[in-house]
Design a protein around this motif. Structure first.
Motif, PDB file in Angstrom:
ATOM      1  N   PRO A   1      52.776  66.701   0.214  1.00  0.00           N
ATOM      2  CA  PRO A   1      51.785  67.780   0.302  1.00  0.00           C
ATOM      3  C   PRO A   1      51.750  68.491   1.641  1.00  0.00           C
ATOM      4  O   PRO A   1      51.256  69.612   1.744  1.00  0.00           O
ATOM      5  CB  PRO A   1      50.461  67.043   0.050  1.00  0.00           C
ATOM      6  CG  PRO A   1      50.709  65.654   0.540  1.00  0.00           C
ATOM      7  CD  PRO A   1      52.143  65.358   0.229  1.00  0.00           C
ATOM      8  N   GLY A   2      52.248  67.843   2.678  1.00  0.00           N
ATOM      9  CA  GLY A   2      52.216  68.435   4.017  1.00  0.00           C
ATOM     10  C   GLY A   2      53.597  68.665   4.564  1.00  0.00           C
ATOM     11  O   GLY A   2      54.436  69.311   3.929  1.00  0.00           O
ATOM     12  N   LEU A   3      53.861  68.132   5.737  1.00  0.00           N
ATOM     13  CA  LEU A   3      55.110  68.380   6.461  1.00  0.00           C
ATOM     14  C   LEU A   3      56.162  67.359   6.064  1.00  0.00           C
ATOM     15  O   LEU A   3      55.963  66.145   6.228  1.00  0.00           O
ATOM     16  CB  LEU A   3      54.845  68.308   7.971  1.00  0.00           C
ATOM     17  CG  LEU A   3      55.987  68.687   8.915  1.00  0.00           C
ATOM     18  CD1 LEU A   3      56.374  70.154   8.741  1.00  0.00           C
ATOM     19  CD2 LEU A   3      55.584  68.416  10.361  1.00  0.00           C
ATOM     20  N   ASN A   4      57.267  67.825   5.554  1.00  0.00           N
ATOM     21  CA  ASN A   4      58.389  66.948   5.200  1.00  0.00           C
ATOM     22  C   ASN A   4      59.256  66.744   6.440  1.00  0.00           C
ATOM     23  O   ASN A   4      60.366  67.262   6.554  1.00  0.00           O
ATOM     24  CB  ASN A   4      59.208  67.556   4.056  1.00  0.00           C
ATOM     25  CG  ASN A   4      60.380  66.674   3.654  1.00  0.00           C
ATOM     26  OD1 ASN A   4      60.389  65.477   3.907  1.00  0.00           O
ATOM     27  ND2 ASN A   4      61.389  67.276   3.023  1.00  0.00           N
ATOM     28  N   ASP A   5      58.732  65.950   7.377  1.00  0.00           N
ATOM     29  CA  ASP A   5      59.438  65.763   8.641  1.00  0.00           C
ATOM     30  C   ASP A   5      58.939  64.496   9.325  1.00  0.00           C
ATOM     31  O   ASP A   5      57.745  64.195   9.313  1.00  0.00           O
ATOM     32  CB  ASP A   5      59.211  66.953   9.578  1.00  0.00           C
ATOM     33  CG  ASP A   5      59.921  66.775  10.908  1.00  0.00           C
ATOM     34  OD1 ASP A   5      61.144  66.999  10.958  1.00  0.00           O
ATOM     35  OD2 ASP A   5      59.256  66.387  11.884  1.00  0.00           O
ATOM     36  N   CYS A   6      59.875  63.771   9.915  1.00  0.00           N
ATOM     37  CA  CYS A   6      59.502  62.591  10.702  1.00  0.00           C
ATOM     38  C   CYS A   6      60.174  62.626  12.068  1.00  0.00           C
ATOM     39  O   CYS A   6      60.309  61.589  12.729  1.00  0.00           O
ATOM     40  CB  CYS A   6      59.859  61.310   9.948  1.00  0.00           C
ATOM     41  SG  CYS A   6      61.579  61.177   9.417  1.00  0.00           S
TER      42      CYS A   6
END
Length: 798
Positions: free
Chosen positions: A73-78
């Motif tokens: 639902p939010g940021l597809n990032d790590c």
């Protein structure tokens, strides 16, 4: 008073470790309804996904759900710094083994089996796998950086001797005993509690919150202990924590994600491998006059922590040596391999490897003993009349060594007073390297053994021996200044026992034990009266990573500050009761004393509670004096330096390339040790891990064919870490008699990372043996596997 700080107390979880009672995340009781997660991984190094059929996965036994990037639902990032590291690949695959989807099933085994049933098709794209390919394509994850002091080219042109060379070293798998794991438990009102095996709980909190499009106060992250980290759980644990939390949010059920060892080694980053090219100018004594180096690192498909790792490599290109005219260019190469990350030393070992190879080349070019050349290039020693110089010995300046041939060469002006500034502009004010090397050279019988080895080699046609003594200087603090801070909370209960929370994480290194000793010492209590609570972002916020060897430095000072506030309050209360000055009150051996009055700490605690006195407090610490201009690559990024040296003797079989470490002598500087047993353990472990990196641990990515780019060294069967049998039969480790010149916790020094670089002695002893075998400098590269040794002596085609 019974001294707690400085004693060799057992690790606070030692009994739990050996009895199997220590709880790691996979040991936690699982809540009813817990699902188990597994990743579905790519089978191509670079390409676009043209077909993703997950229906067979959903139909597999026990599967509850399958999630892709579209479910985030939010940021597809790590990514820890730059947002270029997707949690799940979204249409584009960037390395072989990249997670594309996550399966949620009733059991761990069911999830893993189901993940293999996906039908995925790709449009293959060109893939860059190694440093040479990336450099040729000018493929960078971050722009190149250059660090310069004075005119290196002019110094090179004017030097009496000039030499060019190259060197390479490989990467390294962290191989922590406990693999990557997270257990996410959803709570009421859109909250999430994540148990994460991580060195950086706050970063995990932020990553999960950003992914769910939540705020930080909705997510808490807890870590009681890790089964090893070594840097591999600083940023890389975010992907695992996020995937588990995504599953928990999507299903409303607890989710555990534990990576299988093969998957762990496939999809998590490693130590950066580096390639170096240099041009060095030097005088007849071997003293470096000018140096130009290009260092290129394989960063992988995303930036991760490659920026600061490479910056630290730049800041350790000098090691213990003064470089007057130097230019170093750092290339941060983007490749279609897993994104490399933090690893014990964080770039420091890579930078030091280059200068040690250069020093070794200079010595062999001039026909000098490498230790002689090393000593002549050292930074100025701490002044012999300094009150901060190590007790009982000089600083090892001119004439300070056991042999006059090892004395430092004078500067052109006749003195060495200005040879104490690093290429990045910091003053080296605490240099004990000359004294430390002097002591180790004498106690290890370096000169006599050098002669004995030469005689042995002259009469031994097959087995050749080698010897090397190498030093280290390692900067302590985060290069990123903002992370040099820590918080702690200390609770004194009414029965006189103490609970401590802080932002550091325990990965077996003994941080909790040292903090326990610090607080017990401050309050005058036995260590048994103090317990450490699990590190939790809901207890201590905005924590820094337990990395950069700074865990005890930062959290020890923060915990001390909190304990001191409580102690001051209790001293004032006791003094008021007995008509004393607070300065006359002392805390020792579980007692509080002042004048003729005394009472137990426990009795004082209950009396203070009844008097409504605050018995808990917080502490905060930020490292002083440090500053760093990243654009100019200038400043004082390190609060102080840790020093050490190792002398290693090895033997090689010239017919097979096999090698054995025969003896190692180590002298290492930890300042005034908080716990000598723990520090010696860290020195021994760090050395062996470094030895593995430089000798046996070889990563290999398939260079061609259908599985091009696949990490083929993805299991203990194909990747060789050191075993107990690899420990040198003679292994002497001693702590250098020293105190930190800076106001660190009880004048101690960090010990986590620096000992790894002591292993350079093994590599250069192997090179010494190889050179003896062929009668000229051997082009040995790291890791010095049996194959590499044979290549270096001409017994195996490169």
């Amino acid at each position: 008073m019974s001294q707690v700080v400085g004693q060799s107390l057992a690790h606070e979880s030692a009994t739990l470790h050996v009895s199997g009672a220590a709880q790691y995340i996979d040991d936690l009781p699982e809540l009813a309804g817990t699902l188990h997660a597994a990743f579905g991984l790519s089978t191509i190094a670079h390409g676009r996904i043209t077909k993703l059929d997950l229906a067979p996965v959903l139909r597999a036994p026990g599967v509850a759900a399958v999630l892709t990037a579209k479910d985030i639902p939010g940021l597809n990032d790590c990514g820890p710094i730059i947002h270029d590291d997707p949690i799940l690949a979204d249409g584009l695959v960037l390395f072989y083994g990249q997670p594309i989807f996550v399966v949620l099933a009733e059991t761990h085994e069911a999830a893993r089996r189901a993940a293999r049933k996906a039908v995925i098709e790709y449009e293959a794209l060109p893939a860059l796998l190694d440093i040479a390919e990336a450099v040729a394509a000018e493929s960078w994850v971050l722009p190149p950086v250059t660090m310069t002091r004075n005119d290196a080219q002019a110094a090179l042109a004017a030097a009496p001797h000039r030499l060019q060379g190259t060197a390479r070293h490989g990467g390294q798998e962290h191989f922590y005993l406990e693999g990557q794991i997270a257990y996410a438990r959803p709570g009421e009102q859109d909250t999430m509690h994540v148990f994460s095996s991580t060195q950086h709980p706050t970063e995990m909190q932020h990553a999960v919150a950003h992914m769910l499009h939540w705020t930080s106060h909705q997510v808490s992250v807890e870590c009681r202990r890790m089964g090893g980290g070594f840097g591999g759980k600083e940023s890389q644990s975010a992907q695992i924590a996020c995937a588990a939390a995504l599953g928990a949010w999507k299903t409303g059920r607890p989710v555990k994600l534990r990576l299988d060892r093969d998957d762990d080694m496939t999809l998590t980053g490693k130590r950066h491998d580096f390639a170096f090219d240099w041009d060095v100018g030097f005088d007849d004594s071997g003293r470096i006059l000018g140096l130009a180096v290009t260092m290129a690192s394989r960063c992988g498909f995303s930036a991760d922590l490659s920026g600061p790792v490479n910056d630290r490599a730049l800041c350790h290109i000098d090691n213990c040596y003064y470089l007057d005219a130097v230019t170093v260019k750092s290339l941060r190469c983007r490749t279609n391999t897993v994104s490399n990350t933090a690893f014990r030393g964080f770039g420091g070992p890579q930078g030091m490897f280059a200068i040690e190879y250069i020093i070794d080349d200079i010595a062999r070019e001039l026909g000098l003993d490498p230790l002689d050349v090393r000593f002549r290039n050292l930074y100025d020693p701490m002044p012999m009349n300094s009150p901060l110089a190590p007790a009982g010995r000089g600083a090892g300046g001119e004439g300070g060594m056991h042999d006059d041939t090892l004395s430092p060469a004078p500067s052109p002006a006749g003195g060495r007073g200005e040879r104490n500034t690093t290429p990045y502009g910091a003053k080296v004010e605490d240099n004990v390297a000359p004294a430390l090397i002097d002591e180790l050279a004498r106690t290890s019988d370096y000169a006599a053994r050098r002669a004995a080895i030469a005689a042995f080699n002259a009469s031994s046609p097959v087995i050749k021996r080698g010897l090397a003594l190498t030093p280290l200087k390692f900067g302590i603090s985060f290069n990123a200044t903002l992370y040099n801070q820590a918080g702690s909370v200390v609770h004194v209960y009414a029965d006189g026992t103490v609970l401590v929370s802080h932002g550091g994480t325990e990965m077996g290194q003994g941080l909790y034990t040292k903090i326990r000793q610090v607080v017990a010492h401050e309050l005058g209590l036995p260590a048994s009266a103090v317990r450490l609570a699990a590190t939790d972002t809901s207890r201590v916020p905005n924590t820094s990573a337990t990395a950069a060897s700074s865990g005890a430095d930062l959290n020890g000072k923060a915990a001390q500050a909190a304990a001191l506030k409580i102690k001051t309050r209790l001293a004032a209360f006791f003094a008021t009761q007995h008509g004393l000055s607070a300065d006359a009150v002392s805390f020792a051996d579980g007692e509080v004393r002042g004048g003729s009055h005394s009472m137990s700490f426990a009795d004082l605690a209950i009396a203070a509670y009844r008097a409504r006195l605050q018995l808990w407090d917080s502490g905060f610490y930020s490292t002083p004096k440090i500053h760093w201009n990243k654009d100019a690559m200038q400043g004082r990024p390190f609060f102080y330096y840790a020093y050490g040296a190792a002398c290693a003797e090895v033997a090689i079989d010239t017919l097979t390339g096999e090698s054995k470490v025969l003896r190692v002598d180590i002298l290492h500087d930890v300042g005034k040790s908080l716990n000598p047993a723990l520090d010696i353990g860290q020195i021994e472990g760090g050395f062996i891990q470094g030895m593995g990196w430089l000798t046996t641990e070889e990563l290999w990515f398939r260079p061609s064919g259908a599985q091009r780019g696949r990490n083929m060294t993805h299991a203990p069967s194909t990747y060789k870490i050191p075993a107990a049998s690899d420990v040198p039969p003679v292994f002497n480790v001693k702590l250098f008699d020293n105190a930190n010149v800076e106001d660190t916790i009880h004048k101690s020094k960090a010990v986590g990372e620096p000992p790894l670089m002591l292993a350079f002695a093994v590599f250069f002893a192997l090179r010494d043996a190889c050179s003896a075998a062929i009668g000229k400098p051997a082009p040995l590269q790291a890791p010095a596997t049996a194959e590499a040794v044979l290549r270096a002596i001409g017994g195996l085609d490169a």
